[in-house]
Scaffold this motif. Structure first.
Motif, PDB file in Angstrom:
ATOM      1  N   ALA A  89       0.834  -1.209   0.000  1.00 29.99           N
ATOM      2  CA  ALA A  89       0.000   0.000   0.000  1.00 29.99           C
ATOM      3  C   ALA A  89       0.867   1.258   0.000  1.00 29.99           C
ATOM      4  N   ALA A 142      10.396   6.598   8.324  1.00 29.30           N
ATOM      5  CA  ALA A 142       9.301   7.526   8.634  1.00 29.30           C
ATOM      6  C   ALA A 142       7.953   6.822   8.531  1.00 29.30           C
ATOM      7  N   THR A 159       2.013   6.387  -7.278  1.00 28.62           N
ATOM      8  CA  THR A 159       0.975   7.272  -7.814  1.00 28.62           C
ATOM      9  C   THR A 159       1.398   8.731  -7.694  1.00 28.62           C
ATOM     10  N   HIS A 160       1.966   9.054  -6.533  1.00 25.06           N
ATOM     11  CA  HIS A 160       2.393  10.439  -6.309  1.00 25.06           C
ATOM     12  C   HIS A 160       3.467  10.850  -7.327  1.00 25.06           C
ATOM     13  N   VAL A 214       2.328   1.749  -3.493  1.00 26.46           N
ATOM     14  CA  VAL A 214       1.333   2.267  -4.451  1.00 26.46           C
ATOM     15  C   VAL A 214       1.165   3.778  -4.269  1.00 26.46           C
ATOM     16  N   ASP A 215       1.108   4.211  -3.015  1.00 29.03           N
ATOM     17  CA  ASP A 215       0.989   5.645  -2.732  1.00 29.03           C
ATOM     18  C   ASP A 215       2.119   6.428  -3.381  1.00 29.03           C
ATOM     19  N   ARG A 255      -6.868  -6.822  -0.087  1.00 29.34           N
ATOM     20  CA  ARG A 255      -5.685  -6.229   0.520  1.00 29.34           C
ATOM     21  C   ARG A 255      -6.010  -4.966   1.308  1.00 29.34           C
ATOM     22  N   ARG A 311       4.001   9.590 -10.225  1.00 26.91           N
ATOM     23  CA  ARG A 311       3.439   9.678 -11.568  1.00 26.91           C
ATOM     24  C   ARG A 311       2.696  11.000 -11.741  1.00 26.91           C
ATOM     25  N   ASP A 312       1.914  11.364 -10.715  1.00 25.55           N
ATOM     26  CA  ASP A 312       1.155  12.621 -10.779  1.00 25.55           C
ATOM     27  C   ASP A 312       2.079  13.836 -10.841  1.00 25.55           C
ATOM     28  N   SER A 313       3.118  13.814 -10.015  1.00 29.70           N
ATOM     29  CA  SER A 313       3.932  15.023  -9.854  1.00 29.70           C
ATOM     30  C   SER A 313       5.119  15.049 -10.809  1.00 29.70           C
ATOM     31  N   TYR A 366      12.809   7.215   4.239  1.00 26.24           N
ATOM     32  CA  TYR A 366      11.358   7.235   4.054  1.00 26.24           C
ATOM     33  C   TYR A 366      10.723   6.001   4.694  1.00 26.24           C
ATOM     34  N   ALA A 407      11.450  14.126  -3.865  1.00 28.40           N
ATOM     35  CA  ALA A 407      10.128  14.103  -3.245  1.00 28.40           C
ATOM     36  C   ALA A 407      10.108  13.328  -1.929  1.00 28.40           C
ATOM     37  N   PHE A 408      10.863  12.228  -1.868  1.00 28.98           N
ATOM     38  CA  PHE A 408      10.738  11.331  -0.708  1.00 28.98           C
ATOM     39  C   PHE A 408      12.047  11.089   0.036  1.00 28.98           C
TER      40      PHE A 408
END
Lengths: 112, 270
Positions: free
Chosen positions: B26, B55, B33-34, B29-30, B226, B36-38, B52, B45-46
């Motif tokens: 999960a 965190a 997606t992030h 996937v987050d 899931r 891909r969007d950004s 990461y 980013a991370f």
């Protein structure tokens, strides 16, 4: 604005900002990042934002649902819970009171 | 480093830190997606995958260094033995669970996991041994906990009535908890017509609705996808943080790192 200082401030209040955005309606991670930036807080890294969302989820302030993306991976939508709204109301009021005290102090310092 | 190799490194790091596969998937996937969007660089980013992952794990579990407060003993089973005919199912088994703890009962099929849970619930009498429960107790069976011709809402109202909750309050509370498990459209389908996974969610909601001090769950994830599985564990952690004593019967090994106490009946009976 000094970036280090901004990050320091954000650490204490980013969860409330996220809850405030979600109080307006359901959203997903990247959209939240854009909205936070648009609101003037500056760019929020994904590495900062998602752990906050996970924490809010753990404490029951937000809930999530998966939505299959079109031609992409599933997207996770976040929605504020009743507990989240209650927390936002309580901690938001505290933050406003705290901010007002800081403003008063700074304002008084300014005039001397 | 490409996005894929960054994600691969993150996956390895999450596993290394003991995060269950479902949670790791999960989280990945987050991030995917992030990114891909950004269209951002993963490092920008991370940060590094290691930091990461740390965190993420801290956010999911609460601060690692902080010792979670554990309260008084809520359930104590001692010297439990049970025989069915000529088959000795349990032999001198003990289990102690405190407020703010999750205990997992694991072991091979037929080693007496469900029997022990039913003994703790007071539904089965042991041949020997004692069970002490301090506070209220709720038991969620593997199946058959629901009434086929009643609506989910009617289940909530029935259970709520036992707690002195009004119909509206019970319904609202039930729907709230259902939503926590990713079940949003409680609707007009009777329990008998719900899918297995959704019926299991109904069972779970009913068992937590009474705010019990001790919560006994028998394989509470049957038929879950899931997302629902992740929601379940997040709900359990929340209940644990609220001071509940939780016992989960399970045969999924990757849940173990999320429990505070593990009782392996294969060994205990051996």
């Amino acid at each position: 604005m000094d970036l280090d200082r901004r990050n320091q401030w954000l650490r204490g209040v980013l969860d409330l900002c996220v809850l405030a955005l979600l109080a307006r309606g359901e959203s997903y991670g990247y959209e939240l990042a854009l909205e936070l930036e648009r609101s003037g807080l500056g760019a929020i890294r994904g590495g900062t934002l998602y752990p906050v969302l996970l924490r809010l989820q753990r404490t029951g302030s937000v809930e999530t649902r998966w939505q299959e993306g079109e031609g992409g991976p599933a997207r996770k939508y976040y929605r504020i819970t009743d507990a989240g709204r209650a927390g936002l109301a309580r901690d938001g009021t505290d933050w406003l009171a705290f901010g007002a005290m800081v403003a008063k102090l700074l304002d008084e310092g300014d005039r001397r | 480093m490409s996005v894929e190799s960054w994600l691969w490194a993150l996956g390895g790091e999450l596993r290394r830190q003991g995060l269950a596969e479902e949670h790791a998937a999960a989280v990945i996937v987050d991030v995917r997606t992030h990114l891909r969007d950004s269209a951002e660089d993963p490092y920008r980013a991370f940060g590094t995958p290691e930091r990461y992952a740390a965190a993420v794990v801290e956010s999911l579990r609460g601060p690692v260094s902080q010792v979670r407060p554990v309260g008084p003993v809520r359930l104590r089973a001692e010297g439990i033995s049970k025989r069915y005919g000529r088959r000795q199912v349990l032999r001198g088994v003990g289990l102690t669970v405190q407020s703010g703890q999750i205990a997992a009962i694991v072991g091979a099929n037929g080693c007496g996991k469900s029997t022990l849970l039913r003994i703790c619930a007071g539904l089965v009498t042991p041949d020997a041994g004692t069970v002490c429960v301090h506070g209220t107790l709720s038991y969620s069976p593997q199946e058959d906990g629901t009434v086929p011709h009643l609506l989910p809402d009617e289940h909530f109202v029935l259970v709520g009535a036992g707690q002195g909750l009004s119909r509206d309050r019970a319904r609202a509370a039930g729907r709230d908890r259902a939503a926590q498990l990713g079940w949003r459209d409680v609707g007009t389908t009777t329990a008998g017509r719900l899918s297995g996974g959704t019926r299991q969610k109904l069972n779970l909601v009913m068992s937590t609705l009474t705010e019990p001090d001790v919560l006994l769950l028998d394989e509470p994830y049957q038929g879950f996808d899931r997302g629902a599985y992740v929601n379940l564990w997040q709900e359990l952690w929340r209940l644990r943080d609220a001071g509940k004593a939780i016992v989960v019967v399970t045969h999924l090994l990757n849940e173990l790192d999320q429990a505070d106490v593990v009782l392996d009946l294969t060994e205990a009976n051996g």
